[in-house]
Design an enzyme around this catalytic site. Structure first.
Site, mmCIF file in Angstrom:
data_model
loop_
_atom_site.group_PDB
_atom_site.id
_atom_site.type_symbol
_atom_site.label_atom_id
_atom_site.label_comp_id
_atom_site.label_asym_id
_atom_site.label_seq_id
_atom_site.Cartn_x
_atom_site.Cartn_y
_atom_site.Cartn_z
ATOM 1 N N GLU A 175 0.817 -1.227 0.000
ATOM 2 C CA GLU A 175 0.000 0.000 0.000
ATOM 3 C C GLU A 175 0.847 1.273 0.000
ATOM 4 O O GLU A 175 0.650 2.170 0.823
ATOM 5 C CB GLU A 175 -0.971 0.006 1.198
ATOM 6 C CG GLU A 175 -2.042 -1.036 1.068
ATOM 7 C CD GLU A 175 -3.164 -0.946 2.113
ATOM 8 O OE1 GLU A 175 -3.062 -0.142 3.066
ATOM 9 O OE2 GLU A 175 -4.141 -1.696 1.954
ATOM 10 N N GLU A 294 -5.476 -8.320 -0.376
ATOM 11 C CA GLU A 294 -6.193 -8.015 0.874
ATOM 12 C C GLU A 294 -7.641 -7.777 0.506
ATOM 13 O O GLU A 294 -7.949 -6.838 -0.252
ATOM 14 C CB GLU A 294 -5.614 -6.789 1.576
ATOM 15 C CG GLU A 294 -4.316 -7.067 2.291
ATOM 16 C CD GLU A 294 -3.814 -5.879 3.104
ATOM 17 O OE1 GLU A 294 -4.640 -5.138 3.683
ATOM 18 O OE2 GLU A 294 -2.581 -5.693 3.136
HETATM 19 O O1 AHR Z 1 -5.046 -5.885 6.958
HETATM 20 C C1 AHR Z 1 -4.934 -4.753 7.762
HETATM 21 C C2 AHR Z 1 -4.279 -3.587 7.056
HETATM 22 O O2 AHR Z 1 -5.112 -3.088 6.051
HETATM 23 C C3 AHR Z 1 -2.993 -3.880 6.345
HETATM 24 O O3 AHR Z 1 -1.906 -3.816 7.193
HETATM 25 C C4 AHR Z 1 -2.912 -2.799 5.321
HETATM 26 O O4 AHR Z 1 -2.210 -3.205 4.183
HETATM 27 C C5 AHR Z 1 -4.364 -2.446 5.037
HETATM 28 O O5 AHR Z 1 -4.581 -1.106 5.071
#
Ligand code: AHR
Length: 499
Positions: A175, A294
């Site tokens: 990210e 994610e």
């Molecule tokens: O999964 C939790 C968080 O969400 C992760 O660390 C991040 O990549 C995202 O913003």
């Protein structure tokens, strides 16, 4: 909604693409109680000799995870992987900035490899592109993948792992578009850093596959320009573009929430378009696919800062029936977009934004646990291009959407298929005809259903089995047609075979 019957048309010759096994992946981050007290808990009566939770591993094995991404997440961007290898007594306790927690480093790269082997899954590692540099990323690749005989591979051997771990999938940062990220960069700076890192990582091990950080979600002001810019810089060095997305029912508008698949598909469509554009612009023969590494429901407002404590309770969402039906649609989208989506990792596999919660002596499975388990175990072969004709339901956010959300798979080798059906209506059953158009004689082997009357119903420690997937009677197929009534707020899975 009208009373018309829904119709689902299938044809084993009308396919989308092979279903990548890596679509059934998970994500484990050093955040809250995912690693400590989730995966690793030497104090638990359920721990094995290495401190790994046996009951957690059994539940994860049942879900048939094919790949697990590690160690973060936002954690990655402040992590020095050297802190987590070597004798445990020498590993530093640190203030961990992403989640404001204390990191003991008692679990690190080698412990993660052992865990992956135990649950029969492939590791996917991240290299730190925030506070970390290209050299440290290369050192980790060499530590993990090189045969003995050089500084980093000999260090691995001295830590008890003579053979290389052969990690194939590598996330080049996490990210990096987000201002919340440790060491956040703008698109051009990140694109260049990631391109150089991936180039050298591949020089060290040409077999590895690399993942470029794409947009953190579709609400980022830089979306989708970030994706275009970084891809244009790093295209030839990357195999996947990472996408992240968390869904939620913040407005308590369940009808709209149960149409979330519309947003998921739009997100993929935009990025698939971006991939095609960049490939054309680069006059490239190389392909980059999407890695949705994610995804999950996350909105219930649990704390995310640990106040400098070890393994704090962070983001331990309690998931209910409506959340499970959104997860089911997400998995349907994975199949419907299987031409471009090749990796997906649910965030996270235990405790943190997870459908699996631990106590020292027990395990709680939320409704969505069962949804994932069904799809990851039965979606095999190719995704079918399903034609759905169904009455529409009105939603505030997406206008009218079909009452059914459907995907299907067919494995030509085993001649087995599976159909995954969500009835998103809050109140109405959906009488449905399933029609096989290919002329083969089909039989429904097994059927499971997860449903309930209250979208907010959840499994709690004192009543853990309120919403689970139950076997139901199988509809008979006559002249290529089966009829089934799908209850409101339900997810149904039918497995089939050619008779
Ligand atoms: O999964 C939790 C968080 O969400 C992760 O660390 C991040 O990549 C995202 O913003």
């Amino acid at each position: 909604m009208s009373n018309t019957k829904a119709q689902v048309f299938l044809d084993i010759n009308r396919t989308i693409a092979p279903i990548s096994p890596l679509l059934f992946g998970g994500f484990a981050e050093h955040m809250g109680r995912c690693v400590y007290e989730g995966i690793y808990d030497p104090e638990s009566p359920h721990a094995d000799a290495n401190g790994l939770r046996k009951d957690v591993m059994e539940a994860l094995r049942d879900q048939s995870y094919t790949v697990i991404r590690y160690p973060g997440g936002n954690f990655l961007s402040g992590y020095n992987w050297l802190d987590g290898v070597g004798p445990k007594e020498g590993r530093p306790r640190r203030r961990e900035l992403a989640w404001q927690s204390i990191e003991t480093n008692q679990f690190g790269t080698n412990e993660f490899m052992r865990f992956c082997a135990e649950i029969n899954t492939a590791p996917m590692l991240g290299v730190n592109m925030g506070a970390g540099d290209v050299q440290s990323a290369c050192a980790l690749v060499e530590y993990c993948n090189a045969p003995q005989g050089t500084y980093w591979s000999d260090l691995r051997a001295s830590h008890g792992f003579a053979k290389p771990h052969n990690v194939r999938y590598w996330c080049v940062g996490n990210e990096m578009d987000g201002p919340w990220q440790i060491g956040h960069l703008d698109a051009a700076a990140y694109g260049n850093k990631a391109m150089e890192a991936a180039k050298l990582m591949k020089w060290l091990d040409p077999a590895i596959k690399t993942v470029l950080c794409g947009s953190s979600n579709d609400r980022m002001p830089t979306y989708p320009e970030w994706d275009r810019t970084t891809l244009e810089i790093a295209w030839e060095q990357m195999d996947y573009l990472s996408i992240h997305y968390y869904a939620g029912n913040q407005a308590n508008d369940t009808a709209s929430y149960l149409a979330s698949a519309v947003s998921f598909e739009r997100f993929v469509d935009t990025l698939e378009g971006t991939l095609r554009y960049v490939k054309a612009r680069q006059r490239s023969k190389h392909d980059v696919h999407l890695s949705w590494d994610e995804w999950q429901v996350w909105y219930k407002g649990d704390p995310v800062q640990g106040n400098w404590t070890e393994a704090p309770h962070l983001a331990e969402e309690i998931y209910n029936l409506e959340d499970a039906l959104v997860v089911a649609q997400w998995l349907n989208v994975f199949l419907r977009k299987s031409q471009v989506l090749k990796i997906a990792c649910v965030a996270q596999i235990v405790n943190v934004i997870s459908w699996l919660h631990t106590r020292k002596d027990g395990l709680l499975k939320h409704p969505s646990y069962y949804v994932f388990k069904l799809v990851s175990n039965f979606a095999r072969g190719e995704a079918l291009d399903v034609l759905v004709k169904a009455p529409q339901v009105e939603t505030r956010q997406y206008d009218a959407v079909p009452v059914l959300d459907v995907s299907a798979s067919y494995n030509a080798e085993t001649q087995q298929g599976a159909i995954f059906l969500v009835n998103r209506s809050l109140t109405e059953s959906a009488p449905t005809d399933i029609v096989w158009q290919d002329g083969k004689t089909v039989q429904v082997d097994k059927a499971w259903q997860l449903s309930g009357s209250d979208p907010k119903e959840a499994n709690l420690w004192e009543s853990p089995n309120r919403i689970v997937a139950k076997a139901i009677s199988t509809p008979s197929v006559e002249a290529g047609r089966a009829t089934i009534t799908l209850p409101p707020l339900s997810f149904t899975v039918l497995t089939t075979r050619i008779a």
